[in-house]
Enzyme design. Structure first.
Site, PDB file in Angstrom:
ATOM      1  N   GLU A 118       0.946  -1.194  -0.001  1.00 11.12           N
ATOM      2  CA  GLU A 118      -0.175  -0.136  -0.029  1.00 11.12           C
ATOM      3  C   GLU A 118       0.839   1.270  -0.156  1.00 11.12           C
ATOM      4  O   GLU A 118       0.288   2.131  -0.561  1.00 11.12           O
ATOM      5  CB  GLU A 118      -0.942   0.045   1.147  1.00 11.12           C
ATOM      6  CG  GLU A 118      -1.815  -1.132   1.291  1.00 11.12           C
ATOM      7  CD  GLU A 118      -2.987  -1.614   0.460  1.00 11.12           C
ATOM      8  OE1 GLU A 118      -2.859  -0.915  -0.593  1.00 11.12           O
ATOM      9  OE2 GLU A 118      -3.494  -2.455   0.593  1.00 11.12           O
ATOM     10  N   TYR A 127       4.684   9.661  -7.430  1.00  8.58           N
ATOM     11  CA  TYR A 127       5.446   9.782  -8.466  1.00  8.58           C
ATOM     12  C   TYR A 127       4.890  10.416  -9.696  1.00  8.58           C
ATOM     13  O   TYR A 127       5.609  11.031 -10.416  1.00  8.58           O
ATOM     14  CB  TYR A 127       6.148   8.241  -8.586  1.00  8.58           C
ATOM     15  CG  TYR A 127       7.263   8.341  -9.604  1.00  8.58           C
ATOM     16  CD1 TYR A 127       8.430   8.935  -9.563  1.00  8.58           C
ATOM     17  CD2 TYR A 127       6.919   7.424 -10.560  1.00  8.58           C
ATOM     18  CE1 TYR A 127       9.374   8.914 -10.406  1.00  8.58           C
ATOM     19  CE2 TYR A 127       8.045   7.202 -11.697  1.00  8.58           C
ATOM     20  CZ  TYR A 127       9.284   7.997 -11.413  1.00  8.58           C
ATOM     21  OH  TYR A 127      10.426   8.099 -12.390  1.00  8.58           O
TER      22      TYR A 127
END
Ligand code: FE
Length: 344
Positions: A118, A127
């Protein structure tokens, strides 16, 4: 709890997912719930990190004015708005709520792996946001701003009440049902339904060769999530065997009712994200798809199908619903090599 000094070995026949009578939660071996160990090993074999996936093409496409329509950009951001906090909610539930009540060391072992995955998923969203230069305040706060995301998350989080209470203990009929309900809500609904219209959107982008780096991230996440879902289903079915008295007709009706409510919330989310449809998919087919996967989740825990809807996205079925994630990945990407790079 102090350790009891004894030469008496643990009796794994007394081992239970919850309420293990001989609950030494420290000795992994010998094992009873081998499905958890298999899940742990699958997770390790599928290990990946977001930074291994190139985001270069996505960055160029996001900057370009000719690749993505305004609606596609909005849909992408909304999907990311849901994803970006969803895995933190799932992680908190494992670490702060369910883990301490699980009396099977092998199930705890997989929970540790799942919690880490997770974290990797939340890293992947971070990201993507960073790579594309999106507004992180906008994306990460969306679950408190967009009604349809707020409604899904508020529904899920309401099942933490009770279990998060430090005084909560399993061992009574009512509390054991509450625990089982929590597992059902988080695996069947959160991981099994609430991610899936968003997965479908990401796969639609990928099929049109748009935002393929982001889609690849989500593809890896989906593979992990289908393992989380399978583990949750195994836990539910094992608790049903170990404590059959919990699985009353009234309780079954409650779970069915929650799944039906979740289908409504997920459809409202899909309509909100893609009011005019997206990438050649109309919102009606999202509805059919959500109903289709809800039926599959119910079947896996022995509950009757509710909708009988056909699968309008057979390409998704190939990817996720048939438990073929391994084959699926073998045909499209090379398998993860520890310490190596991903080749497509
Ligand atoms: Fe998960």
């Amino acid at each position: 709890m102090p350790i009891q000094k004894t030469t008496q070995k643990v009796d794994i026949n007394k081992r239970r997912i919850i309420n293990g009578a001989d609950a030494d939660v420290i000795q992994l071996y010998p094992m009873k719930h081998t499905f958890a160990w298999e899940a742990y090993n699958n997770g390790n074999a599928n290990h990946w990190l977001p930074t291994e996936i190139s985001m270069q093409q996505d960055i160029e496409q996001w900057k370009s004015h000719s690749v993505l329509s305004d609606e596609e950009r909005l849909a992408f951001k909304t999907v990311l708005g849901f994803f970006s906090t969803a895995d933190s909610i799932a992680a908190n539930n494992i670490v702060l709520a369910t883990y301490r009540h699980i009396t099977s060391p092998e199930c705890r072992m997989y929970c540790l792996r799942q919690a880490y995955e997770e974290a990797i998923h939340t890293h992947a969203y971070q990201y993507i946001v960073e790579s594309l230069g999106l507004d992180s305040y906008e994306i990460f706060n969306m679950y408190r701003e967009r009604q349809s995301i707020y409604d899904k998350d508020a529904f899920i989080l309401s099942f933490n009440e009770g279990i998060f209470d430090p005084a909560f203990k399993t061992g009574t009929f009512e509390n054991d049902q509450k625990f089982l309900e929590n597992i059902a809500v988080f695996s069947l609904i959160m991981e099994g339904i609430f991610f899936y219209s968003s997965f479908a959107v990401m796969f639609s982008f990928q099929r049109q060769n748009k935002l393929v780096g982001s889609s690849q991230q989500i593809q890896y996440i989906m593979r992990d999530e289908s393992q989380h879902l399978n583990f949750g289903i195994e836990m539910i079915n094992t608790i049903k065997e170990e404590q059959p008295e919990l699985w009353t007709e009234e309780f079954q009706a409650r779970i069915i009712g929650l799944v039906r409510k979740a289908v409504e919330l997920e459809y409202a989310f899909a309509v909100d994200c893609f009011p005019k449809g997206i990438l050649g998919i109309n919102s009606e087919s999202f509805k059919t798809y959500i109903e289709y996967i809800a039926d599959r989740r119910l079947q896996r825990v022995g509950l009757p199908v509710q909708y009988g809807s056909p699968n309008p996205f057979p390409w998704m079925s190939e990817a996720v619903d048939l438990n073929k994630e391994k084959n699926f990945f073998e045909t499209r990407v090379t398998e993860y090599k520890t310490g190596g790079t991903l080749e497509w």
